[in-house]
Design an enzyme around this catalytic site. Structure first.
Site, PDB file in Angstrom:
ATOM      1  N   CYS A   2       3.384 -70.969  24.567  1.00  0.00           N
ATOM      2  CA  CYS A   2       3.270 -69.582  24.223  1.00  0.00           C
ATOM      3  C   CYS A   2       3.674 -69.063  25.628  1.00  0.00           C
ATOM      4  O   CYS A   2       3.171 -69.376  26.666  1.00  0.00           O
ATOM      5  CB  CYS A   2       1.906 -69.026  23.877  1.00  0.00           C
ATOM      6  SG  CYS A   2       1.461 -69.662  22.373  1.00  0.00           S
ATOM      7  N   ARG A  27       8.480 -71.880  26.341  1.00  0.00           N
ATOM      8  CA  ARG A  27       7.054 -72.222  26.243  1.00  0.00           C
ATOM      9  C   ARG A  27       6.688 -72.361  24.812  1.00  0.00           C
ATOM     10  O   ARG A  27       5.465 -72.652  24.651  1.00  0.00           O
ATOM     11  CB  ARG A  27       6.291 -71.182  26.928  1.00  0.00           C
ATOM     12  CG  ARG A  27       6.622 -71.085  28.484  1.00  0.00           C
ATOM     13  CD  ARG A  27       5.559 -70.069  29.028  1.00  0.00           C
ATOM     14  NE  ARG A  27       4.197 -70.379  29.087  1.00  0.00           N
ATOM     15  CZ  ARG A  27       4.083 -71.347  30.033  1.00  0.00           C
ATOM     16  NH1 ARG A  27       4.606 -71.333  30.982  1.00  0.00           N
ATOM     17  NH2 ARG A  27       2.689 -71.543  30.023  1.00  0.00           N
ATOM     18  N   TRP A  74       3.934 -70.785  20.525  1.00  0.00           N
ATOM     19  CA  TRP A  74       3.972 -72.070  19.800  1.00  0.00           C
ATOM     20  C   TRP A  74       2.688 -72.326  19.147  1.00  0.00           C
ATOM     21  O   TRP A  74       1.743 -72.311  19.537  1.00  0.00           O
ATOM     22  CB  TRP A  74       3.964 -73.000  20.956  1.00  0.00           C
ATOM     23  CG  TRP A  74       4.241 -74.689  20.700  1.00  0.00           C
ATOM     24  CD1 TRP A  74       5.465 -75.386  20.417  1.00  0.00           C
ATOM     25  CD2 TRP A  74       3.488 -75.476  20.215  1.00  0.00           C
ATOM     26  NE1 TRP A  74       5.257 -76.532  20.206  1.00  0.00           N
ATOM     27  CE2 TRP A  74       3.981 -76.682  20.211  1.00  0.00           C
ATOM     28  CE3 TRP A  74       2.136 -75.447  20.324  1.00  0.00           C
ATOM     29  CZ2 TRP A  74       3.388 -77.701  19.747  1.00  0.00           C
ATOM     30  CZ3 TRP A  74       1.232 -76.690  19.850  1.00  0.00           C
ATOM     31  CH2 TRP A  74       1.857 -78.077  19.805  1.00  0.00           C
ATOM     32  N   ASN A 100      -2.175 -66.988  25.296  1.00  0.00           N
ATOM     33  CA  ASN A 100      -1.620 -68.632  25.378  1.00  0.00           C
ATOM     34  C   ASN A 100      -2.878 -69.484  25.829  1.00  0.00           C
ATOM     35  O   ASN A 100      -3.866 -69.214  26.500  1.00  0.00           O
ATOM     36  CB  ASN A 100      -0.820 -68.429  26.748  1.00  0.00           C
ATOM     37  CG  ASN A 100      -0.475 -70.008  27.055  1.00  0.00           C
ATOM     38  OD1 ASN A 100      -0.488 -70.569  26.207  1.00  0.00           O
ATOM     39  ND2 ASN A 100      -0.093 -70.001  28.194  1.00  0.00           N
ATOM     40  N   GLY A 101      -3.157 -70.440  24.758  1.00  0.00           N
ATOM     41  CA  GLY A 101      -4.260 -71.310  24.942  1.00  0.00           C
ATOM     42  C   GLY A 101      -5.013 -71.424  23.627  1.00  0.00           C
ATOM     43  O   GLY A 101      -4.399 -70.840  22.575  1.00  0.00           O
ATOM     44  N   GLU A 487      12.589 -93.419  28.960  1.00  0.00           N
ATOM     45  CA  GLU A 487      13.037 -92.031  29.244  1.00  0.00           C
ATOM     46  C   GLU A 487      14.353 -91.736  28.258  1.00  0.00           C
ATOM     47  O   GLU A 487      14.529 -90.593  27.803  1.00  0.00           O
ATOM     48  CB  GLU A 487      13.204 -91.613  30.770  1.00  0.00           C
ATOM     49  CG  GLU A 487      13.719 -90.418  31.106  1.00  0.00           C
ATOM     50  CD  GLU A 487      12.697 -89.194  30.428  1.00  0.00           C
ATOM     51  OE1 GLU A 487      11.669 -89.286  30.066  1.00  0.00           O
ATOM     52  OE2 GLU A 487      13.339 -88.079  30.646  1.00  0.00           O
ATOM     53  N   LYS A 491      14.756 -88.647  25.526  1.00  0.00           N
ATOM     54  CA  LYS A 491      15.625 -87.754  25.509  1.00  0.00           C
ATOM     55  C   LYS A 491      16.339 -87.469  24.311  1.00  0.00           C
ATOM     56  O   LYS A 491      16.437 -86.495  23.567  1.00  0.00           O
ATOM     57  CB  LYS A 491      16.438 -87.814  26.704  1.00  0.00           C
ATOM     58  CG  LYS A 491      16.326 -87.906  28.293  1.00  0.00           C
ATOM     59  CD  LYS A 491      16.081 -86.302  28.524  1.00  0.00           C
ATOM     60  CE  LYS A 491      14.375 -85.913  28.154  1.00  0.00           C
ATOM     61  NZ  LYS A 491      13.464 -86.082  29.193  1.00  0.00           N
ATOM     62  N   GLU A 494      13.982 -86.280  21.540  1.00  0.00           N
ATOM     63  CA  GLU A 494      13.624 -84.641  21.883  1.00  0.00           C
ATOM     64  C   GLU A 494      14.657 -83.960  21.204  1.00  0.00           C
ATOM     65  O   GLU A 494      14.278 -82.966  20.435  1.00  0.00           O
ATOM     66  CB  GLU A 494      13.341 -84.577  23.321  1.00  0.00           C
ATOM     67  CG  GLU A 494      11.927 -84.953  23.772  1.00  0.00           C
ATOM     68  CD  GLU A 494      11.877 -84.737  25.215  1.00  0.00           C
ATOM     69  OE1 GLU A 494      10.886 -84.019  25.804  1.00  0.00           O
ATOM     70  OE2 GLU A 494      12.724 -85.209  26.024  1.00  0.00           O
ATOM     71  N   HIS A 510      10.269-109.665  19.936  1.00  0.00           N
ATOM     72  CA  HIS A 510       9.170-109.639  19.369  1.00  0.00           C
ATOM     73  C   HIS A 510       8.723-108.356  18.539  1.00  0.00           C
ATOM     74  O   HIS A 510       7.428-107.908  17.912  1.00  0.00           O
ATOM     75  CB  HIS A 510       7.938-109.609  20.276  1.00  0.00           C
ATOM     76  CG  HIS A 510       7.835-110.755  21.360  1.00  0.00           C
ATOM     77  ND1 HIS A 510       7.391-111.964  20.803  1.00  0.00           N
ATOM     78  CD2 HIS A 510       8.129-110.747  22.658  1.00  0.00           C
ATOM     79  CE1 HIS A 510       7.712-112.935  21.878  1.00  0.00           C
ATOM     80  NE2 HIS A 510       8.249-112.020  23.128  1.00  0.00           N
ATOM     81  N   LYS A 609       7.873 -76.747  26.471  1.00  0.00           N
ATOM     82  CA  LYS A 609       7.884 -77.149  27.761  1.00  0.00           C
ATOM     83  C   LYS A 609       6.519 -77.542  28.328  1.00  0.00           C
ATOM     84  O   LYS A 609       6.501 -78.205  29.259  1.00  0.00           O
ATOM     85  CB  LYS A 609       8.973 -76.349  28.684  1.00  0.00           C
ATOM     86  CG  LYS A 609       9.112 -77.070  30.043  1.00  0.00           C
ATOM     87  CD  LYS A 609      10.476 -76.749  30.568  1.00  0.00           C
ATOM     88  CE  LYS A 609      11.141 -77.739  31.683  1.00  0.00           C
ATOM     89  NZ  LYS A 609      11.183 -78.988  31.182  1.00  0.00           N
TER      90      LYS A 609
HETATM   91  C1  G6P Z   1       6.313 -81.549  27.464  1.00  0.00           C
HETATM   92  C2  G6P Z   1       7.585 -81.220  27.766  1.00  0.00           C
HETATM   93  C3  G6P Z   1       8.108 -82.737  28.658  1.00  0.00           C
HETATM   94  C4  G6P Z   1       7.132 -82.878  29.833  1.00  0.00           C
HETATM   95  C5  G6P Z   1       5.594 -82.999  29.039  1.00  0.00           C
HETATM   96  C6  G6P Z   1       4.827 -83.109  30.462  1.00  0.00           C
HETATM   97  O1  G6P Z   1       6.111 -82.449  26.428  1.00  0.00           O
HETATM   98  O2  G6P Z   1       8.409 -81.056  26.802  1.00  0.00           O
HETATM   99  O3  G6P Z   1       9.519 -82.430  29.044  1.00  0.00           O
HETATM  100  O4  G6P Z   1       7.507 -84.063  30.498  1.00  0.00           O
HETATM  101  O5  G6P Z   1       5.307 -81.753  28.507  1.00  0.00           O
HETATM  102  O6  G6P Z   1       4.955 -81.947  31.194  1.00  0.00           O
HETATM  103  P1  G6P Z   1       4.699 -81.930  32.689  1.00  0.00           P
HETATM  104  O7  G6P Z   1       4.848 -80.183  32.911  1.00  0.00           O
HETATM  105  O8  G6P Z   1       3.178 -82.213  33.011  1.00  0.00           O
HETATM  106  O9  G6P Z   1       5.376 -82.602  33.377  1.00  0.00           O
END
Ligand code: G6P
Length: 614
Positions: A2, A27, A74, A100-101, A487, A491, A494, A510, A609
């Protein structure tokens, strides 16, 4: 999660709030709303959808106001719809809040309020908070400021809130606990901005105050005051913002994500610049020098993070074990905090986070500190909560990352972890002078290699075209490149919504091997150094089952090029540094596939994010 933004001053509030919301949309973006106070009236507009949808709702209505606030959501409590969108009003409609929270004890408070005659219009925890504040104000016959303070003493959970008062149009109240809140001090007297981060503020002022947990900021008659929820007056510490406007705009690129992918030669350079010198063999990092004794004697490292930051932590495990010989554990912050972990006072916990605000990582740090461990933060956002809670640390200097899928923050984190591991190895004498010198020189050269890896873009685009309709992807890597496989898969998931799994290449037999047929693209990260021969065998195993190999290979590696259906060549470097290079084509691949599938690359569905809830 948020985004919140608010303005009070002599300018028109609405355009500032809307622009701010667009910057904060990373956010959360499932619904949005604004509240504007004008001539003793409070106008509220809110809608399911994005900030552009909100603009359409507001279009043609009266937006003349010098006091306003907005929210991009969010969803946590209550589905994304018009009613659950913020701002929320109190029972009388005199107060409005954005939040936010999460208010964890909202259900009990709500029940008590319903028994006292309150009616609620939404399913949110936020609406309960603003009703509670008004209820306290009415009962105790006290000022709104005091009612906010007393209410915040009753709530359990995390919040950054801003409150507008219809019948006190010169007032703005904000508070934080666990969720970030920045107050911008305008150049002219009486002008203030409030926001979840500095991006909505930076074009108007560089002077900001980062509120601390448990603080309430009140703007009244043009003056700002700060006090704690225990009623202790505070003198706010004014800081200068270091970001500038260009950094938070797309700069000619179609998406933030691709801009950020291309920024990596610079963001890696910025993250290592001035911190090492291969000629003298010296590291210049304040926190390393301050904690030299601790680092010399530390018995164990615990690396914690979430999402992509957790993947950086995994690369960190390989780096620290290889160079420093200190045992390393890598933990998901969310698991670590809830499983009664064994933590000793001589452990060093390295907390990795782009935003510096991830709720689980923050809680894990608190736990580690309680048990007496030293906490070292590796974060990107200057002034965020994690660096402020850590004993020491090193910023990543990747610059603002706005695309929800992390790219340049990951390589910046890995660069800083590489630096730290080498510096600690030097202190402990666990690396030879020659090897250290070589690695330092290679690290200094990494930005050039990343520049070259970016030149694979056209080839990656062709491959993306061929595989954009695949239903599944498998990513395989070994050693330092196992976390890169994870990773790469993350990506793709996501932003393109294709199911993808990352696996250590040898583990494929396995389980995942059962999934392989001619429909399955298998991305194999196979740089020449490292466990190369074994990875070749893994490639053969995939081919025998007709899987389609997309290999990330070292430039000029004819052997794998021959075996693979498709290959992408990246420059050669030490295996320990290779994640910084091999990860580049994987970022590009996910980007192009997502674009070809018509996905919203910068704001993928359901994600946010900055995850400030558990
Ligand atoms: C969310 C974001 C990711 C990020 C993760 C951890 O899921 O979409 O891109 O890696 O949070 O966030 P941070 O700010 O702690 O790296």
């Amino acid at each position: 999660m948020c985004g919140i933004v608010a303005y009070i001053g002599s300018r028109q509030a609405y355009p500032i709030v809307i622009k701010g919301l667009k910057r904060l949309e990373y956010r959360g973006y499932d619904s949005a709303g604004v509240a504007l106070v004008h001539d003793g009236e409070m106008n509220l507009y809110k809608t399911k959808g994005k900030v552009v949808d909100l603009e359409n709702v507001v279009l043609g209505n009266d937006t003349n106001s010098h006091l306003g606030m907005g929210h991009t959501r969010w969803a946590t409590h209550g589905e994304p719809n018009d009613e659950n969108a913020h701002p929320h009003l109190s029972q009388s409609g005199n107060l409005a809040v954005i939040h936010n929270g999460i208010i964890e004890n909202y259900a009990t408070i709500k029940e008590a309020l319903i028994n006292r005659g309150h009616h609620f219009l939404s399913d949110t925890d936020t609406e309960v908070l603003i009703h509670l504040i008004e209820d306290i104000q009415d009962h105790e016959k006290i000022s709104i400021d005091e009612a906010v303070r007393l209410a915040l003493n009753q709530v359990v959970g995390a919040y950054a809130i801003v409150i507008l008062v219809k019948n006190e149009p010169a007032k703005l109240i904000a508070a934080r606990k666990g969720s970030p809140l920045v107050v911008g001090i305008g150049e002219e007297k009486g002008e203030y901005f409030m926001a979840s981060d500095a991006s909505p503020i930076v074009e108007y002022t560089k002077n900001v105050i980062y509120l601390n947990d448990g603080e309430i900021a009140i703007v009244k008659d043009g003056e700002l005051s700060v006090k704690t929820i225990d009623n202790v007056t505070k003198t706010p510490f004014i800081q200068k913002l270091e970001i500038n406007l260009e950094e938070i705009e797309k700069g000619g690129y179609p998406h933030f994500m691709i801009k950020e992918i291309y920024e990596q030669p610079k963001s890696i350079l910025d993250s290592i610049r001035g911190r090492l010198d291969s000629t003298s063999g010296r590291f210049a990092m304040k926190s390393i020098h301050e904690y030299e004794d601790k680092l010399r004697n530390v018995k164990r490292l615990i690396l914690i993070g979430c999402g992509t930051s957790w993947h950086a932590a995994l690369v960190g495990e390989y780096l620290f074990e290889e160079f420093t010989r200190i045992p390393v554990e890598v933990e998901y912050a969310s698991e670590f905090r809830y499983r009664n972990p064994v933590i000793y006072p001589d452990d060093l916990v390295i907390a990795i986070s782009q935003s510096g605000e991830t709720a689980d990582t923050l809680a894990a740090i608190e736990l580690a500190k309680e048990k007496g461990a030293t906490v070292f933060g590796v974060c990107n956002v200057v002034g965020s909560s994690i660096p402020r809670m850590s004993h020491a640390g090193a910023y990543t200097h990747a610059g603002p990352e706005i695309g929800v899928a992390s790219t340049k923050a990951f390589t910046a984190q890995v660069s800083v972890l590489t630096l730290l591991s080498l510096a600690v190895a030097q202190i402990r004498g666990t690396i030879s002078k020659d090897r250290l010198h070589l690695l330092m020189a290679e690290l200094e050269n990494i930005p050039h290699l990343v520049e070259r890896a970016l030149k694979t873009n056209d080839k990656v685009m062709e491959i993306a075209q061929l595989f954009k309709d695949s239903k599944n992807f498998l990513y395989l890597g070994r050693g330092f490149n196992f976390p890169v496989a994870l990773e790469g898969a993350l990506k793709l998931k996501e932003i393109s919504y294709i199911h993808a799994e990352g696996y250590p290449a040898a583990e494929m037999k396995h389980g995942p091997i059962a999934l392989i047929d001619e429909e399955m693209p298998v991305v194999v990260i196979a740089p020449k150094r490292g466990i190369y021969e074994k990875v070749m065998s893994n490639i053969q195993e995939v081919k025998a089952r007709k899987g389609k190999i997309i290999a990330i290979v070292t430039e000029g590696d004819e052997k794998i090029k021959e075996m693979a259906d498709h290959y992408i060549e990246v420059p050669d470097c030490d295996e320990a540094l290779s994640p910084l290079v091999t990860t580049i084509p994987l970022q590009l691949l996910s980007y192009h596939i997502a674009v070809l599938r018509g996905c919203n690359v910068d704001q993928p569905r359901n994600l946010a994010k900055s995850v400030t809830v558990e």
